[in-house]
Write a protein that holds these residues in place. Structure first.
Motif, PDB file in Angstrom:
ATOM      1  N   TYR A 166      -5.024 -10.600   7.609  1.00 37.93           N
ATOM      2  CA  TYR A 166      -3.971 -11.611   7.486  1.00 37.93           C
ATOM      3  C   TYR A 166      -2.732 -11.019   6.788  1.00 37.93           C
ATOM      4  CZ  TYR A 166      -1.574 -15.963   6.350  1.00 37.93           C
ATOM      5  OH  TYR A 166      -0.627 -16.956   6.241  1.00 37.93           O
ATOM      6  N   VAL A 167      -2.980 -10.290   5.707  1.00 43.25           N
ATOM      7  CA  VAL A 167      -1.853  -9.680   4.972  1.00 43.25           C
ATOM      8  C   VAL A 167      -1.116  -8.696   5.901  1.00 43.25           C
ATOM      9  CG1 VAL A 167      -1.248  -8.190   3.006  1.00 43.25           C
ATOM     10  CG2 VAL A 167      -2.954 -10.008   2.719  1.00 43.25           C
ATOM     11  N   ALA A 168      -1.880  -7.950   6.692  1.00 47.55           N
ATOM     12  CA  ALA A 168      -1.253  -6.988   7.616  1.00 47.55           C
ATOM     13  C   ALA A 168      -0.346  -7.695   8.627  1.00 47.55           C
ATOM     14  CB  ALA A 168      -2.334  -6.183   8.339  1.00 47.55           C
ATOM     15  N   GLU A 169      -0.771  -8.872   9.080  1.00 46.50           N
ATOM     16  CA  GLU A 169       0.036  -9.640  10.043  1.00 46.50           C
ATOM     17  C   GLU A 169       1.234 -10.304   9.381  1.00 46.50           C
ATOM     18  OE1 GLU A 169      -1.689 -12.852  12.289  1.00 46.50           O
ATOM     19  OE2 GLU A 169      -3.260 -11.523  13.025  1.00 46.50           O
ATOM     20  N   ARG A 170       0.981 -10.854   8.217  1.00 41.69           N
ATOM     21  CA  ARG A 170       2.007 -11.650   7.517  1.00 41.69           C
ATOM     22  C   ARG A 170       3.087 -10.744   6.935  1.00 41.69           C
ATOM     23  NH1 ARG A 170       4.691 -14.464   4.277  1.00 41.69           N
ATOM     24  NH2 ARG A 170       3.996 -16.304   3.141  1.00 41.69           N
ATOM     25  N   PHE A 171       2.701  -9.536   6.541  1.00 39.73           N
ATOM     26  CA  PHE A 171       3.646  -8.583   5.945  1.00 39.73           C
ATOM     27  C   PHE A 171       3.556  -7.276   6.726  1.00 39.73           C
ATOM     28  CE2 PHE A 171       2.093 -11.408   2.596  1.00 39.73           C
ATOM     29  CZ  PHE A 171       3.275 -11.921   2.072  1.00 39.73           C
ATOM     30  N   PRO A 172       4.094  -7.251   7.956  1.00 37.54           N
ATOM     31  CA  PRO A 172       3.911  -6.047   8.789  1.00 37.54           C
ATOM     32  C   PRO A 172       4.504  -4.796   8.160  1.00 37.54           C
ATOM     33  CG  PRO A 172       5.306  -7.714   9.873  1.00 37.54           C
ATOM     34  CD  PRO A 172       4.803  -8.317   8.623  1.00 37.54           C
ATOM     35  N   GLU A 173       5.488  -5.014   7.264  1.00 36.63           N
ATOM     36  CA  GLU A 173       6.098  -3.846   6.616  1.00 36.63           C
ATOM     37  C   GLU A 173       5.104  -3.074   5.738  1.00 36.63           C
ATOM     38  OE1 GLU A 173       6.696  -7.004   6.037  1.00 36.63           O
ATOM     39  OE2 GLU A 173       6.774  -7.415   3.888  1.00 36.63           O
ATOM     40  N   THR A 174       3.983  -3.694   5.408  1.00 43.54           N
ATOM     41  CA  THR A 174       2.974  -2.992   4.588  1.00 43.54           C
ATOM     42  C   THR A 174       2.261  -1.893   5.373  1.00 43.54           C
ATOM     43  OG1 THR A 174       1.253  -4.559   5.231  1.00 43.54           O
ATOM     44  CG2 THR A 174       2.430  -5.034   3.174  1.00 43.54           C
ATOM     45  N   ARG A 175       2.304  -2.002   6.697  1.00 41.50           N
ATOM     46  CA  ARG A 175       1.603  -1.029   7.558  1.00 41.50           C
ATOM     47  C   ARG A 175       0.177  -0.776   7.050  1.00 41.50           C
ATOM     48  NH1 ARG A 175       5.800   0.541  10.551  1.00 41.50           N
ATOM     49  NH2 ARG A 175       7.764   0.997   9.522  1.00 41.50           N
ATOM     50  N   LEU A 176      -0.534  -1.856   6.822  1.00 41.83           N
ATOM     51  CA  LEU A 176      -1.922  -1.701   6.348  1.00 41.83           C
ATOM     52  C   LEU A 176      -2.794  -1.038   7.407  1.00 41.83           C
ATOM     53  CD1 LEU A 176      -2.507  -5.004   4.341  1.00 41.83           C
ATOM     54  CD2 LEU A 176      -2.610  -2.669   3.448  1.00 41.83           C
ATOM     55  N   TRP A 177      -2.425  -1.211   8.671  1.00 44.13           N
ATOM     56  CA  TRP A 177      -3.124  -0.498   9.745  1.00 44.13           C
ATOM     57  C   TRP A 177      -2.163   0.507  10.357  1.00 44.13           C
ATOM     58  CZ3 TRP A 177      -7.812  -1.339   8.726  1.00 44.13           C
ATOM     59  CH2 TRP A 177      -8.293  -2.597   8.394  1.00 44.13           C
ATOM     60  N   PRO A 178      -2.676   1.664  10.790  1.00 48.37           N
ATOM     61  CA  PRO A 178      -1.790   2.678  11.387  1.00 48.37           C
ATOM     62  C   PRO A 178      -1.071   2.132  12.631  1.00 48.37           C
ATOM     63  CG  PRO A 178      -3.977   3.589  10.953  1.00 48.37           C
ATOM     64  CD  PRO A 178      -4.073   2.118  10.708  1.00 48.37           C
ATOM     65  N   GLU A 179       0.136   2.628  12.850  1.00 51.44           N
ATOM     66  CA  GLU A 179       0.903   2.183  14.022  1.00 51.44           C
ATOM     67  C   GLU A 179       0.303   2.691  15.327  1.00 51.44           C
ATOM     68  OE1 GLU A 179       5.583   1.734  13.834  1.00 51.44           O
ATOM     69  OE2 GLU A 179       4.791   3.171  12.361  1.00 51.44           O
ATOM     70  N   ASP A 180      -0.228   3.884  15.263  1.00 57.45           N
ATOM     71  CA  ASP A 180      -0.813   4.498  16.452  1.00 57.45           C
ATOM     72  C   ASP A 180      -2.112   3.763  16.828  1.00 57.45           C
ATOM     73  OD1 ASP A 180      -1.144   7.106  18.169  1.00 57.45           O
ATOM     74  OD2 ASP A 180      -3.074   6.769  17.165  1.00 57.45           O
ATOM     75  N   ARG A 181      -2.237   3.393  18.102  1.00 52.84           N
ATOM     76  CA  ARG A 181      -3.365   2.547  18.528  1.00 52.84           C
ATOM     77  C   ARG A 181      -4.725   3.200  18.277  1.00 52.84           C
ATOM     78  NH1 ARG A 181      -5.080   1.475  23.987  1.00 52.84           N
ATOM     79  NH2 ARG A 181      -3.198   2.513  24.657  1.00 52.84           N
ATOM     80  N   ALA A 182      -4.810   4.506  18.575  1.00 56.91           N
ATOM     81  CA  ALA A 182      -6.098   5.200  18.385  1.00 56.91           C
ATOM     82  C   ALA A 182      -6.456   5.257  16.901  1.00 56.91           C
ATOM     83  CB  ALA A 182      -6.012   6.608  18.971  1.00 56.91           C
ATOM     84  N   ARG A 183      -5.455   5.543  16.084  1.00 61.14           N
ATOM     85  CA  ARG A 183      -5.724   5.600  14.638  1.00 61.14           C
ATOM     86  C   ARG A 183      -6.054   4.203  14.094  1.00 61.14           C
ATOM     87  NH1 ARG A 183      -0.444   8.870  13.386  1.00 61.14           N
ATOM     88  NH2 ARG A 183      -0.983  10.683  14.631  1.00 61.14           N
ATOM     89  N   ARG A 184      -5.372   3.222  14.641  1.00 61.80           N
ATOM     90  CA  ARG A 184      -5.633   1.838  14.197  1.00 61.80           C
ATOM     91  C   ARG A 184      -7.078   1.446  14.538  1.00 61.80           C
ATOM     92  NH1 ARG A 184      -1.382  -0.105  16.309  1.00 61.80           N
ATOM     93  NH2 ARG A 184      -2.250  -1.249  18.072  1.00 61.80           N
ATOM     94  N   ALA A 185      -7.512   1.824  15.725  1.00 55.71           N
ATOM     95  CA  ALA A 185      -8.896   1.523  16.131  1.00 55.71           C
ATOM     96  C   ALA A 185      -9.880   2.244  15.202  1.00 55.71           C
ATOM     97  CB  ALA A 185      -9.115   1.943  17.572  1.00 55.71           C
ATOM     98  N   HIS A 186      -9.545   3.470  14.871  1.00 57.70           N
ATOM     99  CA  HIS A 186     -10.389   4.252  13.965  1.00 57.70           C
ATOM    100  C   HIS A 186     -10.438   3.566  12.587  1.00 57.70           C
ATOM    101  CE1 HIS A 186     -11.227   8.639  12.355  1.00 57.70           C
ATOM    102  NE2 HIS A 186     -12.007   7.736  11.800  1.00 57.70           N
TER     103      HIS A 186
END
Ligand SMILES: N[C@@H](CCC(=O)N[C@@H](CS)C(=O)NCC(=O)O)C(=O)O
Length: 218
Positions: free
Chosen positions: A75-95
């Motif tokens: 939720y925090v990652a969605e609400r505050f996208p500037e935090t980049r809690l998940w990697p921008e790259d799709r493969a890294r994000r999945a990892h």
């Protein structure tokens, strides 16, 4: 309206620590609601006032309640996208999501045998084969990330993110139970130990005096 994060004892509550770090390490303002755990019906009722799960952590954002550590981080990652809690790259994000989910749903033996307890004197205990397998797998996860992503920064995927928040309490467990780790894993632990938000949580946990008997065994 300010976000509210409902948490338990900083000394013991590893699930509370995760979203707290995700918010604090990103300088997101929130009010902390501290409810001491396992002290009786009144405190349980206070948790239930915030979330019907009866568990901490819970995040309150206006009329939205989010419970469960990983859902709060999402939720925090969605609400505050500037935090980049998940990697921008799709493969890294999945990892990052895979190892976070693995942490969230797994490692039961380590969790049971080595409860987070910041003020516990540092010493080893005999560990089951399952707990030792958990420790080996966690190091494998960390080392693989460091090998692949070290060029992006010192945390698992470069900058501090959701996966680091999920694994942060393990750093305390490895430290307190004097678990020997590979040098690359130690390097990651040192990075976490020097994160100001991690240190702030740890100082506050060490300053607590409430003891929970069931967690003072090992
Ligand atoms: N899967 C949940 C676990 C939450 C949990 O077990 N919280 C414990 C404290 S760390 C709790 O609230 N215990 C109080 C109780 O059961 O009364 C999460 O990820 O948030």
């Amino acid at each position: 309206m300010a976000l509210k994060l409902v948490i338990g004892n900083k000394n013991y509550s590893s699930w509370s620590m995760r979203p707290w770090l995700a918010l604090r390490a990103n300088n997101i303002a929130f009010d902390e609601v501290f409810i001491p755990l396992y002290t009786g019906a009144a405190d349980k009722a206070r948790i239930l006032d915030f979330t019907h799960s009866g568990k901490v952590p819970a995040l309150i954002d206006g009329d939205i309640t989010i419970w469960d550590s990983l859902s709060i981080i999402e939720y925090v990652a969605e609400r505050f996208p500037e935090t980049r809690l998940w990697p921008e790259d799709r493969a890294r994000r999945a990892h990052a999501r895979s190892i976070s989910a693995e942490m969230h749903s797994g490692f039961a033996a380590l969790r049971n045998e080595c409860g987070m307890n910041l003020h516990r004197p540092i010493r080893t205990i005999a560990l089951s084969a399952d707990a030792q397998a958990n420790i080996a797998r966690i190091q494998q996860i960390w080392i693989e990330c460091r090998e692949r992503f070290a060029k992006l920064g010192p945390f698992l995927f470069g900058a501090f993110g959701g996966a680091d928040a999920m694994f942060a309490p393990v750093v305390h467990r490895f430290r307190t139970y004097a678990i020997p780790v590979a040098p690359e894993a130690q390097g990651y632990m040192d990075t976490m130990l020097s994160l100001p938000a991690f240190q702030e949580w740890t100082r506050a946990g060490l300053a607590e005096t409430l003891l929970i008997d069931r967690f003072e065994t090992a």
